[in-house]
Scaffold this motif. Structure first.
Motif, PDB file in Angstrom:
ATOM      1  N   GLY A 179      84.236  82.729  25.316  1.00  0.00           N
ATOM      2  CA  GLY A 179      84.532  81.982  26.540  1.00  0.00           C
ATOM      3  C   GLY A 179      84.174  82.786  27.782  1.00  0.00           C
ATOM      4  N   LEU A 199      91.888  78.034  26.514  1.00  0.00           N
ATOM      5  CA  LEU A 199      91.057  78.144  25.305  1.00  0.00           C
ATOM      6  C   LEU A 199      91.725  79.064  24.276  1.00  0.00           C
ATOM      7  N   TYR A 210      85.866  72.936  24.586  1.00  0.00           N
ATOM      8  CA  TYR A 210      86.691  74.020  24.038  1.00  0.00           C
ATOM      9  C   TYR A 210      86.780  73.917  22.515  1.00  0.00           C
TER      10      TYR A 210
END
Ligand SMILES: [Fe+2]
Length: 421
Positions: free
Chosen positions: A187, A200, A282
């Motif tokens: 991420g 996330l 996500y």
């Protein structure tokens, strides 16, 4: 030779060498197997659109049918030519003396280790609560994920190194932690901000919580699951979602990750057979990381792949399963020589990749663990392959190949433990 065969055309006795999706997500124990009975045939037909049959391992009478099938329906499929990825082993790397600071690396490793151990302790109690059907207290999880996220922002390589600590037992706890750390790493590379990373990371940490409602004998079964058992296993995604639904502090995104991390872009995933456009960003991130960690982990019944081999396999499975752009970004993030890989240099030295550099992806920092005669160093030293000073005594240490740690009986877990204590 491998022939691509539609599942409808499969016959008993055919040797299936590959499925159209990661076998770790199938009820089958091994990557390659002979179709022995109707139950197995139905299982393949209900989980795959097509498979690859190995003609050499298929008995003669079945092979004849296969040849007819092949001649009438399709040309033999040569092993799919992979699109060129960024993986390139031909570059030459010149040995240079390390200017990488081992003191800082070890300090970071200890710091990352503390954050990891703290989270690990929490995961154990969270999973125990989930097992007893209690309401999960996610407040602590949020605090710990925030800590892990800020740690990863400052201290990426040490955190990634620790994801190599995988034990065969306590699989779900370690897997949850690794998927969290790797999702945060990924991420971050994708440019998410700290708030997005926390969301996330929380979804990633909780993604398999529903497995605590799956009976242990199914969860750890050292053999092929029956249809019924596989359905129970698959129910963990919905079960986790239902458990967390009661918690109104969790965002829709977090719940989506838990429910949909086994959805696949072709619509063949579960529980909702969502199509690409209906799977959240996500969730797509976590689904890639989840499979990567699963196939690199040792389980009771099989040894994990090397990080490098796992990236190659994920790339092969990508077309029907994972978002192309995300997968390419993942391969770039994890690296050409993933952190934690065991590598042999052309000089004969053996080492562990400890740090990747954005500008020199083929020239990582390597911790040397064995000399050219394959004798362990009493004190491990680090070499930065991208450094400009070349130590002539050692010769040119280009990376020759990625090794399976087992080849020289290298205990990576032990080394990481020693370095981070
Ligand atoms: Fe799962």
């Amino acid at each position: 030779m491998k022939i691509k065969v539609s599942s409808e055309d499969l016959k008993l006795g055919m040797y299936i060498s590959e499925l159209d999706h990661p076998w770790i997500e199938s009820p089958f124990l091994f990557q390659g197997f002979l179709l022995k009975d109707n139950e197995e045939l139905q299982q393949v037909q209900s989980t795959c659109k097509y498979v690859y049959v190995d003609t050499e391992k298929t008995p003669f009478d079945v092979k004849a049918k296969l040849e007819v099938l092949s001649a009438s329906k399709q040309k033999p499929v040569k092993k799919k030519k992979r699109k060129p990825t960024k993986i390139d082993f031909t570059d030459t790397v010149i040995l240079k003396r390390s200017n990488f600071d081992k003191g800082t690396f070890t300090e970071n490793l200890i710091k990352a280790r503390k954050a990891r151990d703290k989270t690990r302790g929490y995961i154990d109690s969270m999973l125990a609560e989930a097992k007893m059907g209690k309401i999960i207290d996610t407040h602590n999880a949020k605090t710990l994920v925030a800590e892990l996220a800020s740690n990863i922002v400052e201290n990426l390589d040490a955190s990634m190194w620790l994801t190599q600590l995988k034990a065969r037992d306590e699989y779900t706890a370690i897997h949850s932690l690794n998927v969290c750390v790797l999702s945060l790493t990924f991420g971050r590379a994708l440019g998410l901000d700290i708030n997005q990373l926390e969301e996330l990371g929380l979804g990633a940490l909780l993604h398999d919580i529903g497995k605590m409602q799956v009976p242990l004998e199914i969860l750890n079964k050292p053999g092929k699951l029956t249809n019924e058992e596989f359905e129970i296993m698959k129910s963990h995604a919905e079960k986790g979602y239902e458990m967390l639904l009661k918690d109104d502090t969790l965002t829709k995104e977090v719940l989506n990750i838990v429910r949909s991390h086994h959805e696949r872009i072709s619509g063949q995933g579960y529980p909702d057979k969502l199509l690409d456009k209906n799977i959240s960003y996500y969730t797509k991130i976590v689904s890639i990381v989840d499979v990567y960690d699963a196939i690199t982990s040792d389980r009771v019944y099989h040894d994990g792949m090397t990080p490098h081999e796992a990236l190659k396999r994920l790339y092969e499975w990508m077309p029907d399963n994972y978002d192309t752009k995300l997968m390419q970004a993942f391969i770039k993030t994890i690296g050409i020589y993933p952190v934690g890989s065991v590598v042999e240099l052309k000089t004969g030295h053996i080492g562990l990749v400890v740090k990747l550099s954005e500008s020199h992806r083929l020239k990582p920092v390597v911790m040397l663990i064995m000399n050219r005669h394959k004798e362990y160093y009493p004190r491990r030293k680090l070499v930065n392959l991208a450094s400009t000073i070349w130590d002539k005594r050692d010769g040119k240490p280009e990376i020759k190949r990625i090794l399976d740690a087992k080849e020289f009986n290298i205990d990576v877990k032990k080394i990481i433990n020693e370095e981070s204590l």
